[in-house]
Design an enzyme around this catalytic site. Structure first.
Site, PDB file in Angstrom:
ATOM      1  N   SER A 150       0.418  12.075 -16.625  1.00  0.00           N
ATOM      2  CA  SER A 150      -0.864  12.274 -17.289  1.00  0.00           C
ATOM      3  C   SER A 150      -0.806  13.619 -17.985  1.00  0.00           C
ATOM      4  CB  SER A 150      -1.970  12.299 -16.239  1.00  0.00           C
ATOM      5  OG  SER A 150      -3.133  12.907 -16.757  1.00  0.00           O
ATOM      6  N   ASP A 160       0.869  -1.162   0.000  1.00  0.00           N
ATOM      7  CA  ASP A 160       0.000   0.000   0.000  1.00  0.00           C
ATOM      8  C   ASP A 160       0.916   1.225   0.000  1.00  0.00           C
ATOM      9  OD1 ASP A 160      -1.599   2.165   0.602  1.00  0.00           O
ATOM     10  OD2 ASP A 160      -2.650   1.197   2.263  1.00  0.00           O
ATOM     11  N   TYR A 204      -7.196  16.206  -8.998  1.00  0.00           N
ATOM     12  CA  TYR A 204      -6.404  15.220  -9.737  1.00  0.00           C
ATOM     13  C   TYR A 204      -5.256  15.909 -10.471  1.00  0.00           C
ATOM     14  CZ  TYR A 204      -5.062  11.793 -13.256  1.00  0.00           C
ATOM     15  OH  TYR A 204      -4.329  10.944 -14.054  1.00  0.00           O
ATOM     16  N   LYS A 208      -1.135  15.524 -10.174  1.00  0.00           N
ATOM     17  CA  LYS A 208      -0.279  15.135 -11.296  1.00  0.00           C
ATOM     18  C   LYS A 208       0.708  16.242 -11.685  1.00  0.00           C
ATOM     19  CE  LYS A 208      -1.368  10.865 -12.186  1.00  0.00           C
ATOM     20  NZ  LYS A 208      -0.328   9.825 -12.074  1.00  0.00           N
TER      21      LYS A 208
END
Length: 294
Positions: free
Chosen positions: A141, A64, A154, A158
């Site tokens: 991304s 994890d 998000y 990134k």
């Protein structure tokens, strides 16, 4: 034969899963792959892909990325005692109007995408540095290179990854360690299914103003169209990872589409930023654009 030891995070589906199987299937058996997942109850799909052929080339570990002890224990279970190629791929998405996002959920996205990557690197860097070799690949991304409405958290996570990798790359060249970011656009994976997305009709949206709500509805339609037309298959994206891994002189940035997306180019060539904001707005909300120009 001396093989390359590869450890990959986020292997329960999508890119991580395909890459793990792709490397473990190398006909020359050049790679020993440790595929890690947050919870082992998700390992069915990986195991389905594991044939007799992969018995000695693929191992599955629980790890994890948000739990330092879990990272260390996975590291200690790598039989070869070293990792040559580290692929930081674990990531989660979050989509919806910023005002309605729960602070715990926002923290979780940062926890996995940013701190998860930071902690993974902290665990594996010292050994790579002492051996003066290694290759780190990070799943980036296009949302880390330019902003997307309704993806603020998000994209923030990134964008942070870009700064992290760029800074490290400058330092690590002195240790003969390469860093590569694989910039993915829309991908046909479970990322979209696993994505935490505020659905239309969710009571969280009741407090939202009607204009934002209608823009969000249009954004979701736009996403649907983009995914039908532009999404790449996981296999095509994995090819880019494989190219980067096999390259004797890997680049820092790879675009899975093969070229720099036009909007990324626009952002860097027009530094005042307004061109980009207009162009992205025009792309996602074409009807509004005429009104905004008046």
């Amino acid at each position: 034969g001396q093989w390359f030891v590869v450890l990959i995070t986020g292997c329960s589906s999508g890119i991580g899963l395909s890459l793990a199987v792709g490397l473990a299937s190398d006909p020359e058996k050049n790679y020993k792959v440790y595929a890690t997942l947050k919870t082992l109850n998700k390992k069915q799909r990986l195991l389905k892909s594991v044939t007799e052929f992969h018995r000695d080339t693929l191992d599955i570990l629980q790890m994890d990325v948000t739990d330092r002890a879990s990272i260390m224990s996975a590291r200690d279970r790598v039989q070869e005692g070293r990792v040559d190629i580290l692929v930081c791929n674990a990531g989660v998405g979050l989509m919806g109007p910023l005002e309605v996002q729960d602070s715990k959920v926002m923290k979780d996205v940062m926890e996995v995408n940013l701190f998860g990557t930071l902690q993974t690197l902290q665990a594996f860097l010292p050994d790579m540095k002492s051996r003066r070799e290694g290759h780190i690949l990070v799943t980036g991304s296009t949302g880390g290179l330019h902003g997307l409405p309704f993806n603020e958290v998000y994209c923030a996570s990134k964008f942070a990854i870009e700064g992290l990798c760029e800074s490290l790359a400058v330092l690590l060249q002195h240790f003969n360690i390469r860093v590569s970011i694989i910039e993915c656009g829309p991908v046909n994976t479970d990322f979209m299914l696993n994505l935490q997305k505020t659905e239309i009709g969710d009571c969280a949206l009741d407090a939202l103003d009607s204009h934002t709500l209608s823009l969000y509805e249009r954004f979701l339609l736009h996403c649907g169209t983009v995914f039908q037309n532009a999404a790449q298959d996981t296999e095509d994206i994995v090819k880019v990872y494989l190219d980067a891994i096999r390259s004797p002189e890997p680049a820092f940035r790879y675009f899975t589409s093969g070229t720099v997306p036009p909007l990324v180019k626009l952002k860097t060539t027009q530094p005042d930023g307004l061109e980009y904001i207009r162009a992205m707005g025009e792309l996602i909300f074409p009807q509004d654009h005429e009104e905004l120009q008046q």
